[in-house]
Design an enzyme around this catalytic site. Structure first.
Site: not given
Ligand code: GLU
Length: 591
Positions: A90, A388, A406, A408, A427, A457-458, A478-479
């Site tokens: 990360r 991502t 990713t 981001e 990020e 992160s997710s 997908g965040g």
């Molecule tokens: N910044 C996002 C996270 O770490 C990246 C993943 C994404 O957006 O798909 O959750």
């Protein structure tokens, strides 16, 4: 036949790529990157070698999603020892980062401006993460795994529909900086599907890394160019938008090797990503909140896509995301009671808030002793695009990799490192823009910016185990919706008896905050079975929001992009499945 047995029989009969013997399988969102991984497996490399090659190739052919200017989480499962690790690469905040840096005058910057300024750039981890994994568990040299990517950058490749769409719908991100525009909009014309893309600067960078190793990036000429590039701000933000990274930050970057977070759902075990990602904790919390409901039992009204099923899924998501907003962050930097989220007593009480026939009022974050209940601060909300990327690999020995990677947002910060041809991440905008720490309220500020800290992160690369044996590895981009994409697929496999490919194709439901606005998929032929109009009306009647007018089809989203590999524990057969939401590709490598 038990539900589990039925799933595996269906897996064997499914049309997804299946091997007659334990061959290698590569499942990637882009065919040229999948081919890079397959080539390494064919050369005798293992899953970790192939993962390195796929990551470097993705930097070339899916540059808007991931690359050496970003970070990620690589799950590695070793067949010989049965161990599972996460390589945490990360991005980290620089030493000069501060809690108020995204709100210098007490007012938060807007996301479009903050995320396209150097201030948003975290110290990149991907290259050191891949190198660390290779040194520990790989069999090939870094240079060998870079070879396919160097060829793709030097000789070029055909722009696919998804890259062309991301250039066309770029929120201006490929246009702000001349170096980025020159690559993706040569002569001011956006690259279109079928155009040929050659990236000589990126080829040069990858060759430099192949000959000099990661030091060229973290201490050498590339480091100097990164530091300079992220000093670029946005006029609207003045000096406040300039990045704070120094050469020392790059030299001090460290990868963390983490033990998996272990979750349980019915008689399955899940190995998931611990903090700094909320991926594992929030996914496992949602599963535990749902476990008391008979999901999959059509007779009781809990079949796939039924109003009851979607209602309880929504309520569980709302509760878990309320907790996530307050309690989860990088616990290396801010140790918190976050693991209390999986305490059985806590989960029982929390699940009791879900009523099958009534929508709850907006829930607060739960009381995680010793802290008192706190009012969840509204987290930054924004539309999640399909940024991502996730890929999964199993080799002939049974080693598995599940890697979410990713920069981001789509196109990251939009800043290309001049002369080196790769994009820098944004990020740090995953941190709270307004500091949340408030001792009086008991809010630990788990995701406030701090020096060296990793933003929450997710990302949720996952390994699913049955009777102690790994049976599937998958994940999604997908965040915040990542958690729900992985959840949907997991429920489809375990409760709805789907094959992995069916589980991936089926339409998804996602709710990413306590307020509970629903997002649901539909409109693409492969998304079967669809969420019916009658189901959507039943949800509206319960008071759920986000579906639009009664009688209309409110499920029109596209969420995530899941790639997976599966192992049949009975036969040892390997299979793979990929997501038609992008150009998901599965390649089998026989030996
Ligand atoms: N910044 C996002 C996270 O770490 C990246 C993943 C994404 O957006 O798909 O959750």
């Amino acid at each position: 036949m038990t539900r589990i047995a039925r799933w595996f029989v269906l897996c064997l009969l499914s049309a997804s790529a299946l091997a007659a013997s334990p061959d290698g399988i590569v499942a990637v969102s882009q065919p040229a990157a999948a081919a890079a991984g397959a080539r390494i497996l064919a050369q005798g490399g293992n899953a970790i070698d192939a993962a390195a090659a796929v990551q470097f190739a993705l930097n070339v052919v899916e540059p808007q999603s991931s690359g050496i200017g970003g970070g990620g989480f690589m799950l590695v499962h070793l067949a010989k020892t049965g161990e599972t690790f996460f390589v945490d690469s990360r991005e980290r905040a620089p030493a000069h980062a501060s809690a108020d840096m995204f709100a210098p005058d007490g007012l938060p910057m807007t996301f479009p401006l903050a995320s396209t300024s150097g201030l948003a750039v975290g110290v990149p981890g991907t290259l050191l993460g891949v190198d660390t994994a290779l040194r520990r568990w790989g069999t090939m040299k870094l240079a060998d795994t870079l070879a396919p990517a160097i060829e793709l950058a030097e000789y070029g490749f055909r722009v696919n529909r998804f890259l062309a769409e991301d250039i066309a719908n770029d929120d201006g991100r490929t246009q702000i900086q001349p170096e980025t525009a020159a690559t993706f909009r040569p002569g001011g014309v956006p690259l279109a599907e079928g155009d040929w893309l050659v990236q000589p600067a990126l080829a040069k960078t990858l060759k430099l890394i192949a000959s000099k190793g990661p030091n060229a990036f973290y201490r050498g000429p590339i480091a100097r160019a990164i530091v300079k590039a992220q000093q670029r701000g946005r006029n609207e933000l003045g000096d406040a938008g300039k990045g704070r990274m120094t050469l020392a930050d790059l030299a001090q970057y460290r990868v963390a090797i983490r033990q998996p977070l272990i979750g349980h759902y019915r008689d399955w075990i899940l190995a998931g990503m611990p903090p700094p990602s909320s991926g594992g904790l929030t996914l496992f919390e949602i599963l535990k909140l749902l476990e008391r409901f008979p999901l999959g039992d059509v007779a009781q009204g809990y079949g796939f896509g039924s109003p009851k099923t979607l209602h309880v899924m929504t309520e569980a998501m709302r509760l878990a995301f309320a907790d996530r907003a307050v309690w989860i962050g990088d616990d290396d930097a801010a140790p918190a009671a976050q693991r209390a989220l999986l305490n059985p007593d806590y989960l029982t009480a929390r699940s009791a808030l879900i009523q099958p026939n009534r929508r709850m009022d907006t829930p607060q974050a739960g009381d995680l002793t010793p802290w008192h209940a706190v009012q969840p601060k509204s987290a930054r909300t924004r539309e999640e695009s399909l940024h991502t990327t996730h890929f999964a690999i199993v080799d002939r020995w049974g080693n598995m990799v599940s890697y979410t990677t990713t920069i981001e947002y789509t196109w990251g910060s939009g800043i290309t490192v001049p002369g080196y041809g790769f994009l820098l991440n944004n990020e740090l905008t995953d941190f709270n823009f307004l500091p949340g720490a408030d001792p009086a309220e008991g809010n630990p500020g788990a995701n406030d910016v701090a020096p060296f800290k990793r933003p929450r992160s997710s990302m949720a690369p996952l390994l699913l185990l049955k009777d102690g044996k790994p049976v599937a590895a998958y994940g999604s981009p997908g965040g915040a919706t990542i958690i729900n994409s992985v959840l949907n697929v997991t429920l489809n496999l375990i409760d709805h008896g789907m094959t992995m490919q069916q589980a991936i194709d089926a339409p998804r439901l996602s709710v990413t905050n306590a307020i509970g606005k629903m997002n649901c998929e539909g409109g693409q032929a492969f998304m079967q079975p669809p969420f019916s109009l009658a189901t959507q009306d039943a949800l509206r009647t319960l008071g759920h929001t986000g579906l639009g007018e009664a009688g209309t089809d409110g499920c029109r989203e596209t969420i995530g992009s899941v790639q997976a590999v599966v192992v049949d524990p009975a036969t040892g057969t390997h299979g793979g499945a990929a997501d038609p939401r992008r150009e998901g590709t599965v390649i089998r490598v026989g030996h």
